[in-house]
Scaffold this motif. Structure first.
Motif, PDB file in Angstrom:
ATOM      1  N   MET A 105      -6.295   7.579  -2.988  1.00  0.00           N
ATOM      2  CA  MET A 105      -7.189   6.461  -2.732  1.00  0.00           C
ATOM      3  C   MET A 105      -6.476   5.433  -1.866  1.00  0.00           C
ATOM      4  N   LEU A 106      -7.205   4.887  -0.941  1.00  0.00           N
ATOM      5  CA  LEU A 106      -6.649   3.908  -0.011  1.00  0.00           C
ATOM      6  C   LEU A 106      -6.610   2.510  -0.605  1.00  0.00           C
ATOM      7  N   ASP A 107      -5.583   1.791  -0.265  1.00  0.00           N
ATOM      8  CA  ASP A 107      -5.500   0.360  -0.519  1.00  0.00           C
ATOM      9  C   ASP A 107      -6.636  -0.299   0.275  1.00  0.00           C
ATOM     10  N   LYS A 108      -7.260  -1.323  -0.283  1.00  0.00           N
ATOM     11  CA  LYS A 108      -8.415  -1.983   0.375  1.00  0.00           C
ATOM     12  C   LYS A 108      -8.055  -2.527   1.756  1.00  0.00           C
ATOM     13  N   GLN A 109      -6.864  -3.101   1.897  1.00  0.00           N
ATOM     14  CA  GLN A 109      -6.442  -3.637   3.189  1.00  0.00           C
ATOM     15  C   GLN A 109      -6.270  -2.498   4.203  1.00  0.00           C
ATOM     16  N   MET A 110      -5.726  -1.374   3.747  1.00  0.00           N
ATOM     17  CA  MET A 110      -5.551  -0.217   4.629  1.00  0.00           C
ATOM     18  C   MET A 110      -6.913   0.332   5.044  1.00  0.00           C
ATOM     19  N   ALA A 111      -7.838   0.399   4.099  1.00  0.00           N
ATOM     20  CA  ALA A 111      -9.191   0.883   4.402  1.00  0.00           C
ATOM     21  C   ALA A 111      -9.865  -0.016   5.430  1.00  0.00           C
ATOM     22  N   GLN A 112      -9.707  -1.322   5.282  1.00  0.00           N
ATOM     23  CA  GLN A 112     -10.309  -2.262   6.238  1.00  0.00           C
ATOM     24  C   GLN A 112      -9.703  -2.058   7.629  1.00  0.00           C
ATOM     25  N   ALA A 113      -8.396  -1.895   7.685  1.00  0.00           N
ATOM     26  CA  ALA A 113      -7.720  -1.704   8.976  1.00  0.00           C
ATOM     27  C   ALA A 113      -8.156  -0.389   9.625  1.00  0.00           C
ATOM     28  N   LEU A 114      -8.331   0.643   8.838  1.00  0.00           N
ATOM     29  CA  LEU A 114      -8.799   1.924   9.384  1.00  0.00           C
ATOM     30  C   LEU A 114     -10.239   1.809   9.874  1.00  0.00           C
ATOM     31  N   ASN A 115     -11.066   1.060   9.148  1.00  0.00           N
ATOM     32  CA  ASN A 115     -12.434   0.819   9.619  1.00  0.00           C
ATOM     33  C   ASN A 115     -12.427   0.080  10.952  1.00  0.00           C
ATOM     34  N   GLU A 116     -11.538  -0.883  11.094  1.00  0.00           N
ATOM     35  CA  GLU A 116     -11.422  -1.593  12.372  1.00  0.00           C
ATOM     36  C   GLU A 116     -10.992  -0.632  13.477  1.00  0.00           C
ATOM     37  N   GLN A 117     -10.120   0.319  13.144  1.00  0.00           N
ATOM     38  CA  GLN A 117      -9.674   1.294  14.141  1.00  0.00           C
ATOM     39  C   GLN A 117     -10.812   2.226  14.552  1.00  0.00           C
ATOM     40  N   GLU A 130       0.556  -0.514  14.503  1.00  0.00           N
ATOM     41  CA  GLU A 130       0.364  -1.483  13.420  1.00  0.00           C
ATOM     42  C   GLU A 130      -0.166  -0.804  12.161  1.00  0.00           C
ATOM     43  N   LEU A 131      -1.081   0.161  12.342  1.00  0.00           N
ATOM     44  CA  LEU A 131      -1.579   0.913  11.189  1.00  0.00           C
ATOM     45  C   LEU A 131      -0.449   1.688  10.518  1.00  0.00           C
ATOM     46  N   MET A 132       0.397   2.298  11.333  1.00  0.00           N
ATOM     47  CA  MET A 132       1.517   3.066  10.795  1.00  0.00           C
ATOM     48  C   MET A 132       2.459   2.146  10.018  1.00  0.00           C
ATOM     49  N   GLU A 133       2.744   0.976  10.574  1.00  0.00           N
ATOM     50  CA  GLU A 133       3.616   0.024   9.883  1.00  0.00           C
ATOM     51  C   GLU A 133       3.005  -0.433   8.560  1.00  0.00           C
ATOM     52  N   MET A 134       1.695  -0.639   8.551  1.00  0.00           N
ATOM     53  CA  MET A 134       1.017  -1.031   7.316  1.00  0.00           C
ATOM     54  C   MET A 134       1.109   0.092   6.284  1.00  0.00           C
ATOM     55  N   ALA A 135       0.866   1.314   6.717  1.00  0.00           N
ATOM     56  CA  ALA A 135       0.946   2.462   5.796  1.00  0.00           C
ATOM     57  C   ALA A 135       2.364   2.598   5.239  1.00  0.00           C
ATOM     58  N   GLN A 136       3.363   2.376   6.088  1.00  0.00           N
ATOM     59  CA  GLN A 136       4.753   2.450   5.630  1.00  0.00           C
ATOM     60  C   GLN A 136       5.054   1.359   4.611  1.00  0.00           C
ATOM     61  N   SER A 137       4.594   0.145   4.888  1.00  0.00           N
ATOM     62  CA  SER A 137       4.870  -0.974   3.973  1.00  0.00           C
ATOM     63  C   SER A 137       4.188  -0.772   2.624  1.00  0.00           C
ATOM     64  N   LYS A 138       3.071  -0.062   2.615  1.00  0.00           N
ATOM     65  CA  LYS A 138       2.340   0.189   1.375  1.00  0.00           C
ATOM     66  C   LYS A 138       2.768   1.501   0.717  1.00  0.00           C
ATOM     67  N   ASP A 185       2.126   4.383   1.687  1.00  0.00           N
ATOM     68  CA  ASP A 185       0.953   5.251   1.740  1.00  0.00           C
ATOM     69  C   ASP A 185       1.308   6.460   2.605  1.00  0.00           C
ATOM     70  N   HIS A 186       1.959   7.431   1.989  1.00  0.00           N
ATOM     71  CA  HIS A 186       2.479   8.588   2.714  1.00  0.00           C
ATOM     72  C   HIS A 186       1.364   9.443   3.313  1.00  0.00           C
ATOM     73  N   ALA A 187       0.249   9.566   2.622  1.00  0.00           N
ATOM     74  CA  ALA A 187      -0.863  10.369   3.144  1.00  0.00           C
ATOM     75  C   ALA A 187      -1.374   9.774   4.463  1.00  0.00           C
ATOM     76  N   THR A 188      -1.538   8.461   4.497  1.00  0.00           N
ATOM     77  CA  THR A 188      -2.025   7.824   5.725  1.00  0.00           C
ATOM     78  C   THR A 188      -0.974   7.894   6.825  1.00  0.00           C
ATOM     79  N   GLN A 189       0.294   7.784   6.466  1.00  0.00           N
ATOM     80  CA  GLN A 189       1.358   7.929   7.467  1.00  0.00           C
ATOM     81  C   GLN A 189       1.279   9.308   8.127  1.00  0.00           C
ATOM     82  N   ILE A 190       1.143  10.341   7.320  1.00  0.00           N
ATOM     83  CA  ILE A 190       1.056  11.707   7.851  1.00  0.00           C
ATOM     84  C   ILE A 190      -0.185  11.842   8.719  1.00  0.00           C
TER      85      ILE A 190
END
Length: 181
Positions: free
Chosen positions: A1-13, A103-111, A113-118
């Motif tokens: 499951m995605l962190d809400k901030q990560m989900a918002q950033a992916l929606n923006e992407q 920026e998305l990659m950096e956010m995934a790393q900080s969280k 979130d290995h699945a999103t990084q991959i």
């Protein structure tokens, strides 16, 4: 499951990728109106690639149990001063997208979130290719200058570009990719 901030950033992407498609459709229309069908083809292929990019993220967000939220797209420019102007703007836009992916990659790393990084690694690699392609065409256009014959030769070369990704996402990106293989 995605962190809400990560989900918002992916929606923006998703919206950024959709805008990219919209921009390249506009450039395709402009090229076609100028009688440069090869340039029009190149940009229409680029349109399909950007839609593919958007749909990959769209499906990833859904598979991760989050909601996709689309927003209105800004109108892209409709006129350009030259083919060099179009590709200079294309490169600048792709550099913007690269920055956004980073920026998305950096956010995934900080969280952590290995699945999103991959998942995002594919986009990191794709952006290197996008910028390289744009740079190559910019160099050719600079060499061409005002030589109409050379421009028409490049137009014929760009007409040969074919779509290599699926364009029907009705059954999902992964299903489309498997069907196209």
């Amino acid at each position: 499951m995605l962190d809400k901030q990560m989900a918002q950033a992916l929606n923006e992407q998703i919206n950024k990728e959709m805008y990219s498609a919209y921009l390249y459709m506009s450039m395709s229309a402009y090229s076609s109106n100028m009688g440069l069908k090869g340039f029009a083809n190149w940009f229409m292929v680029q349109y399909h690639e950007e839609m593919f990019h958007a749909m990959k993220i769209y499906e990833y967000v859904q598979r991760q149990g989050e909601e996709v939220k689309l927003e209105a797209l800004q109108a892209p420019p409709a006129e350009f001063s030259s083919q060099l102007d179009m590709f200079t703007k294309t490169l600048a836009h792709e550099q913007f997208i690269t920055s956004s992916i980073n920026e998305l990659m950096e956010m995934a790393q900080s969280k952590k979130d290995h699945a999103t990084q991959i998942f995002l690694e594919w986009y990191v690699t794709e952006q290197v290719e996008e910028e390289e392609n744009d740079n190559d065409i910019i160099l050719q256009l600079k060499l061409i200058g005002d030589n109409a014959h050379a421009l028409l030769m490049l137009d014929r070369e760009l007409a040969a570009r074919a779509t290599t990704i699926p364009t029907d996402f009705s059954k999902g990106v992964e299903a489309a990719a498997k069907a196209a293989a």
